[in-house]
Design an enzyme around this catalytic site. Structure first.
Site, PDB file in Angstrom:
ATOM      1  N   CYS A  42      32.303  -3.468  -2.031  1.00 25.93           N
ATOM      2  CA  CYS A  42      33.490  -2.698  -1.636  1.00 25.93           C
ATOM      3  C   CYS A  42      33.328  -2.041  -0.278  1.00 25.93           C
ATOM      4  CB  CYS A  42      33.807  -1.647  -2.703  1.00 25.93           C
ATOM      5  SG  CYS A  42      32.613  -0.296  -2.738  1.00 25.93           S
TER       6      CYS A  42
ATOM      7  N   CYS B 115      28.073  -1.092   0.702  1.00 24.33           N
ATOM      8  CA  CYS B 115      28.135  -1.801  -0.568  1.00 24.33           C
ATOM      9  C   CYS B 115      28.593  -3.245  -0.335  1.00 24.33           C
ATOM     10  CB  CYS B 115      29.097  -1.083  -1.517  1.00 24.33           C
ATOM     11  SG  CYS B 115      29.328  -1.977  -3.062  1.00 24.33           S
TER      12      CYS B 115
ATOM     13  N   LYS C   9     -12.565  -4.129 -16.033  1.00 22.06           N
ATOM     14  CA  LYS C   9     -11.986  -3.252 -15.009  1.00 22.06           C
ATOM     15  C   LYS C   9     -10.560  -2.939 -15.446  1.00 22.06           C
ATOM     16  CE  LYS C   9     -11.450  -2.921  -9.987  1.00 22.06           C
ATOM     17  NZ  LYS C   9     -10.142  -2.332  -9.993  1.00 22.06           N
TER      18      LYS C   9
ATOM     19  N   GLU D  60      -9.889   5.666 -16.621  1.00 28.95           N
ATOM     20  CA  GLU D  60      -8.606   5.148 -16.185  1.00 28.95           C
ATOM     21  C   GLU D  60      -7.529   5.595 -17.166  1.00 28.95           C
ATOM     22  OE1 GLU D  60      -9.637   3.644 -13.567  1.00 28.95           O
ATOM     23  OE2 GLU D  60      -7.888   2.539 -12.845  1.00 28.95           O
TER      24      GLU D  60
ATOM     25  N   CYS E 259      26.013   2.938  -4.657  1.00 30.82           N
ATOM     26  CA  CYS E 259      27.356   2.902  -4.083  1.00 30.82           C
ATOM     27  C   CYS E 259      28.131   4.026  -4.773  1.00 30.82           C
ATOM     28  CB  CYS E 259      28.022   1.555  -4.362  1.00 30.82           C
ATOM     29  SG  CYS E 259      29.800   1.623  -4.056  1.00 30.82           S
TER      30      CYS E 259
ATOM     31  N   CYS F 198      34.943   0.405  -7.118  1.00 29.15           N
ATOM     32  CA  CYS F 198      34.043  -0.684  -6.741  1.00 29.15           C
ATOM     33  C   CYS F 198      34.044  -1.715  -7.881  1.00 29.15           C
ATOM     34  CB  CYS F 198      32.653  -0.118  -6.498  1.00 29.15           C
ATOM     35  SG  CYS F 198      31.405  -1.354  -6.119  1.00 29.15           S
TER      36      CYS F 198
ATOM     37  N   SER G 156     -14.321   3.606  -4.076  1.00 28.73           N
ATOM     38  CA  SER G 156     -13.789   2.389  -4.699  1.00 28.73           C
ATOM     39  C   SER G 156     -14.933   1.374  -4.818  1.00 28.73           C
ATOM     40  CB  SER G 156     -12.630   1.841  -3.894  1.00 28.73           C
ATOM     41  OG  SER G 156     -13.056   1.661  -2.585  1.00 28.73           O
ATOM     42  N   LEU G 157     -14.625   0.186  -5.274  1.00 28.55           N
ATOM     43  CA  LEU G 157     -15.644  -0.851  -5.444  1.00 28.55           C
ATOM     44  C   LEU G 157     -15.334  -1.997  -4.506  1.00 28.55           C
ATOM     45  CD1 LEU G 157     -15.648  -0.964  -9.342  1.00 28.55           C
ATOM     46  CD2 LEU G 157     -17.509  -0.140  -7.920  1.00 28.55           C
TER      47      LEU G 157
ATOM     48  N   GLU H  81       1.666  12.957 -43.263  1.00 28.90           N
ATOM     49  CA  GLU H  81       0.698  13.984 -43.659  1.00 28.90           C
ATOM     50  C   GLU H  81       0.206  14.725 -42.412  1.00 28.90           C
ATOM     51  OE1 GLU H  81      -0.443  14.032 -47.785  1.00 28.90           O
ATOM     52  OE2 GLU H  81      -0.687  12.102 -46.813  1.00 28.90           O
ATOM     53  N   PHE H  82      -0.039  13.934 -41.361  1.00 22.65           N
ATOM     54  CA  PHE H  82      -0.518  14.530 -40.114  1.00 22.65           C
ATOM     55  C   PHE H  82       0.510  15.538 -39.590  1.00 22.65           C
ATOM     56  CE2 PHE H  82      -0.905  14.894 -35.560  1.00 22.65           C
ATOM     57  CZ  PHE H  82      -2.269  15.004 -35.361  1.00 22.65           C
TER      58      PHE H  82
ATOM     59  N   ASP I  16      -6.880  -1.499 -15.338  1.00 24.02           N
ATOM     60  CA  ASP I  16      -5.953  -1.414 -14.217  1.00 24.02           C
ATOM     61  C   ASP I  16      -4.938  -0.296 -14.457  1.00 24.02           C
ATOM     62  OD1 ASP I  16      -4.697  -2.000 -11.899  1.00 24.02           O
ATOM     63  OD2 ASP I  16      -3.636  -3.766 -12.647  1.00 24.02           O
TER      64      ASP I  16
ATOM     65  N   TYR J  56     -15.552   5.251 -18.297  1.00 22.77           N
ATOM     66  CA  TYR J  56     -16.609   4.304 -17.945  1.00 22.77           C
ATOM     67  C   TYR J  56     -17.687   4.815 -16.995  1.00 22.77           C
ATOM     68  CZ  TYR J  56     -12.941   3.870 -14.418  1.00 22.77           C
ATOM     69  OH  TYR J  56     -11.975   4.133 -13.497  1.00 22.77           O
TER      70      TYR J  56
ATOM     71  N   LYS K 278     -12.669  -9.726  -9.480  1.00 22.50           N
ATOM     72  CA  LYS K 278     -11.244  -9.655  -9.833  1.00 22.50           C
ATOM     73  C   LYS K 278     -10.790 -10.942 -10.501  1.00 22.50           C
ATOM     74  CE  LYS K 278      -8.630  -6.943  -7.756  1.00 22.50           C
ATOM     75  NZ  LYS K 278      -8.010  -5.678  -7.662  1.00 22.50           N
TER      76      LYS K 278
ATOM     77  N   GLU L 295     -18.542  -4.668 -17.538  1.00 22.99           N
ATOM     78  CA  GLU L 295     -17.469  -3.940 -18.238  1.00 22.99           C
ATOM     79  C   GLU L 295     -16.137  -4.457 -17.742  1.00 22.99           C
ATOM     80  OE1 GLU L 295     -17.775   0.174 -17.140  1.00 22.99           O
ATOM     81  OE2 GLU L 295     -19.932   0.093 -17.452  1.00 22.99           O
TER      82      GLU L 295
HETATM   83  S1  IVH Z   1     -16.949   2.388 -12.062  1.00 23.96           S
HETATM   84  C1  IVH Z   1     -17.982   4.346  -7.641  1.00 23.96           C
HETATM   85  N1  IVH Z   1     -15.921   1.041 -14.033  1.00 23.96           N
HETATM   86  O1  IVH Z   1     -11.683   0.579 -10.303  1.00 23.96           O
HETATM   87  C2  IVH Z   1     -16.943   3.707  -8.466  1.00 23.96           C
HETATM   88  N2  IVH Z   1     -14.464   1.654 -12.243  1.00 23.96           N
HETATM   89  O2  IVH Z   1     -11.856  -0.299  -7.447  1.00 23.96           O
HETATM   90  C3  IVH Z   1     -17.353   3.668  -9.883  1.00 23.96           C
HETATM   91  N3  IVH Z   1     -12.136   0.976 -12.590  1.00 23.96           N
HETATM   92  O3  IVH Z   1     -12.163   3.672  -8.718  1.00 23.96           O
HETATM   93  C4  IVH Z   1     -16.274   3.175 -10.713  1.00 23.96           C
HETATM   94  N4  IVH Z   1     -12.423   0.038 -14.559  1.00 23.96           N
HETATM   95  O4  IVH Z   1     -10.574   3.527 -10.772  1.00 23.96           O
HETATM   96  C5  IVH Z   1     -15.678   1.615 -12.848  1.00 23.96           C
HETATM   97  N5  IVH Z   1     -15.165  -0.122 -15.904  1.00 23.96           N
HETATM   98  C6  IVH Z   1     -14.919   0.458 -14.722  1.00 23.96           C
HETATM   99  C7  IVH Z   1     -13.628   0.477 -14.142  1.00 23.96           C
HETATM  100  C8  IVH Z   1     -13.449   1.088 -12.892  1.00 23.96           C
HETATM  101  C9  IVH Z   1     -11.551   0.350 -13.618  1.00 23.96           C
HETATM  102  C10 IVH Z   1     -11.411   1.436 -11.382  1.00 23.96           C
HETATM  103  C11 IVH Z   1     -11.784   2.808 -10.917  1.00 23.96           C
HETATM  104  C12 IVH Z   1     -12.396   2.617  -9.568  1.00 23.96           C
HETATM  105  C13 IVH Z   1     -11.748   1.359  -9.133  1.00 23.96           C
HETATM  106  C14 IVH Z   1     -12.575   0.690  -8.090  1.00 23.96           C
END
Ligand code: IVH
Length: 692
Positions: free
Chosen positions: A429, A426, A135, A193, A444, A450, A103-104, A56-57, A137, A245, A332, A133
């Site tokens: 060969c 290789c 994380k 993400e 190769c 080969c 980053s964190l 349908e979509f 990946d 997030y 982690k 929350e």
């Molecule tokens: S908050 C100032 N929340 O992890 C950074 N990051 O190693 C605020 N990530 O750069 C980020 N899940 O790419 C936040 N629930 C989450 C996350 C998250 C994955 C990633 C994000 C960040 C990296 C930090």
């Protein structure tokens, strides 16, 4: 609807349609279809609760496509029809982030989480809440919305500036192009993400394995690689997802992070439900322990938990270090890792000549299995690890399917072994290897002489999905090759029973079995012969497309790069490979030999019949008896229009082609699953209508 189209098609000039009362009607229809489809996308991709069938979509989407094509004046880059991406190759422009993407800091133990909590308490000197929350990946992304419309999507890049990948992001169906409601700030940024779900990742790697393309090591690399693809139509096929997030901007609705997430969810973003406001470290630990296990049941990869201070005012007071916020940390999850000795590196040559390095290890236990070998992927990875024979190496399984080496314990090097350098020739060969610019793998180039390439090509040729020749397994192919009876795929058709039955382990019966299988293979249709040839990047689906478009091998041999890329779904990489294959005289000779042995190198008469793609991606169950055509004819039609026949009704069934006297059991099941029934007339109208 139909008279509306008729009307549109009959207008001679674009001008007239502007004053045409039907133009107003078309606009209304376009707007309402867009709104409706946006809502269905949201139900399906964000809430995972679709209320209409895929069929349908698709029907509504096609309707909208037709209307938009007839009314280019109502074009909207954020229409749901634009989710399929564009075939035009783009290069990315770099854009500076308004707020740098930091980053964190990582922690690996509950003790470190307590340290974070204490540090924060001392700094704030008042009560505070934490939010836990998952994380995710994947590959981080920043989306900018202006007046509720997605304006820009930028990758993390170096944190200061990233690539503008808006056209690729727009193909991700769970990401709202237009927000719901009206309580969002005029301008804001949301970070999240981009992820490739596990099942999509596994499917993609399976496909790549069949084509002997290098595999993606994990969904994160696959998502990042996909985001950087220059052709958004290709991105659309990769089925990425996005979880969000973190909101940034001047006028966010709340001073609490957790509340802002609730708003984002309401505006249409996919925000995980695994968000918990905690007041004590014990509550945090409960969350960590629960998700350490439960995350294995999620559809996407996670590698930890992010713990944030909830109040955005307190966040501001805590501030940032040069690299990361003081108001959050990442805990982690433990990667399943083992340490073992690297004994040697060997190299495997596949049927297309791709050379894969393999690490041979002292056997070690890892997540319930004994690991003896690990993939080293390519020369760059070996180089970045700075591997030496005898090294103690870290082996991880993580989410990956093939164990990998993630590092070397350099402190454990007492006597340094020989450095591992990727081979230049290789191993089979001795031909110098080549590396195509922009590709990670070495090849190769000695395709026709080969040994593993010859044997690999023969094995592929006789395999079940190709020519399906019984009795010719790996060992038999090897035996015949050793005895000079098989040097290429055409030799298969020269085999004589007396030659074979004299060989060790092969009696008269097995020999006869092989000869019969070879004879039978002469009736295999063209598309499978084409797949069997083993042209790089020509898998089953591509072979089908090429066969149905070019009809004969002669046409395909003559096809230019431009002609090939003009075929739906044939990209430049495939086109180049096909042109390359047929520019080699040895291959032309081989094909001519196959032709002289009577193999099918053109499509059958019946395949020449007109057909289309109206049923692309549809799985159809036929049930009952019919008047206009036989059951077998309908089966053929389904295939010719790109659909798949299936014998049983399941959640995957797109619709049922229902004749008279359909079984009551089937009827009940269809009803239960909400699957639509089409009668003969409706079915024929569907495929013919789409062909007009
Ligand atoms: S908050 C100032 N929340 O992890 C950074 N990051 O190693 C605020 N990530 O750069 C980020 N899940 O790419 C936040 N629930 C989450 C996350 C998250 C994955 C990633 C994000 C960040 C990296 C930090």
């Amino acid at each position: 609807m139909r008279d509306l189209f008729d009307n549109i098609e009959n207008t001679d000039s674009d001008q007239s349609s502007l004053h045409n009362p039907d133009s107003k009607r078309a606009e209304e229809l376009i707007l309402s279809l867009r709104q409706e489809l946006n809502q269905h996308n949201y139900n399906y991709y964000v809430l995972s609760k679709p209320i209409i069938s895929d069929f349908e979509f698709d029907k509504k989407l096609k309707e909208l496509e037709k209307l938009e094509a007839a009314h280019p004046e109502f074009f909207d880059p954020n229409s749901p029809t634009q989710r399929v991406g564009s075939d035009i190759n783009t290069t990315f422009t770099q854009v500076k982030h308004e707020y740098p993407m930091l980053s964190l800091s990582n922690t690996y133990s509950e003790g470190e989480v307590t340290d974070f909590y204490e540090r924060t308490r001392r700094s704030l000197n008042t009560v505070f809440e934490l939010v836990c929350e998952l994380k995710y990946d994947g590959s981080s992304i920043s989306l900018i919305y202006e007046n509720g419309i997605l304006a820009r999507a930028i990758t993390r890049g170096d944190g200061e500036k990233g690539d503008d990948v808006t056209s690729n992001i727009k193909t991700i169906r769970s990401i709202p192009l237009r927000l719901h409601g009206d309580d969002f700030p005029e301008k804001f940024e949301i970070r999240g993400e981009i992820l490739m779900p596990w099942n999509v990742f596994e499917e993609l790697n399976k496909e790549r394995e069949e084509l002997e393309e290098p595999l993606f090591a994990n969904p994160r690399n696959a998502a990042a690689g996909t985001l950087k693809m220059q052709n958004s139509a290709e991105v659309a096929k990769r089925k990425l997802d996005g979880y969000f997030y973190y909101l940034l901007g001047e006028n966010l609705p709340s001073d609490l992070h957790s509340e802002n997430l609730n708003y984002a969810r309401k505006w249409g973003f996919k925000v995980s439900d695994a968000v918990k406001v905690c007041n004590t470290t014990d509550e945090v630990f409960k969350f960590l322990r629960y998700w350490e296990i439960e995350r294995k049941n999620l559809p996407v990869a996670t590698d930890g938990v992010v713990i944030k201070v909830n109040s955005t005012i307190q966040q501001r007071n805590l501030g940032f270090t040069a690299k990361s916020p003081r108001w959050a940390i990442a805990y982690k999850f433990q990667a399943e890792q083992a340490v073992t000795r690297l004994n040697s590196v060997t190299y495997q040559v596949g049927r297309t000549g791709a050379v894969t390095p393999v690490a041979n290890l002292d056997p070690v236990q890892l997540s319930g299995t004994t690991v003896r070998r690990a993939s080293l992927h390519n020369a760059d990875i070996i180089e970045s690890l700075d591997l030496h024979i005898g090294d103690r190496v870290f082996v991880e399984k993580g989410g990956e399917i093939i164990p990998k080496i993630t590092g070397v314990d350099k402190d454990a090097r007492i006597l340094m072994g020989e450095k591992v350098n990727f081979i230049a020739n290789c191993p089979e060969c001795n031909t110098p290897l080549v590396r195509v610019e922009g590709e990670a793998a070495h090849y190769c180039p000695n395709e026709n002489a080969c040994p593993p390439q010859i044997k690999g090509k023969i094995e592929h040729f006789v395999s079940r999905k190709a020519m399906n020749i019984d009795g010719l397994g790996t060992e038999t192919v090897n035996l015949l090759y050793q005895n000079d009876l098989l040097k290429n795929i055409a030799d298969i058709y020269m085999l004589k029973i007396d030659d074979i039955s004299g060989l060790e382990r092969l009696g008269e019966k097995s020999a006869q079995n092989i000869i019969d299988g070879v004879e039978k293979s002469k009736s295999i249709p063209f598309e499978r012969v084409l797949f069997a040839l083993g042209i790089r990047f020509v898998g089953e689906t591509v072979a089908k497309k090429l066969a149905s478009h070019f009809k004969t091998i002669e046409n395909l041999e003559k096809a230019t790069f431009e002609e090939l890329t003009s075929v739906d779904e044939i990209g430049s990489r495939i086109a180049e490979s096909v042109v390359n294959y047929f520019s080699d005289n040895q291959n032309i000779e081989l094909v001519n030999k196959l032709k002289s042995h009577g193999l099918k190198l053109s499509v059958s008469e019946e395949m020449m019949l007109p057909k289309g793609d109206a049923l692309n991606g549809k799985t159809i169950v036929i049930s009952g008896t019919f008047n206009k055509h036989s059951r077998d004819e309908y089966k053929k039609m389904i295939e010719q229009y790109g659909g798949k026949n299936s014998g049983s009704i399941s959640g995957k069934t797109s619709f049922i082609l229902a004749g008279e006297n359909m079984g009551p059991e089937k009827l009940k099941k269809a009803e239960k699953l909400g699957i639509r029934l089409l009668n003969e007339e409706q079915f024929l109208e569907l495929i013919m209508g789409a062909n007009l």
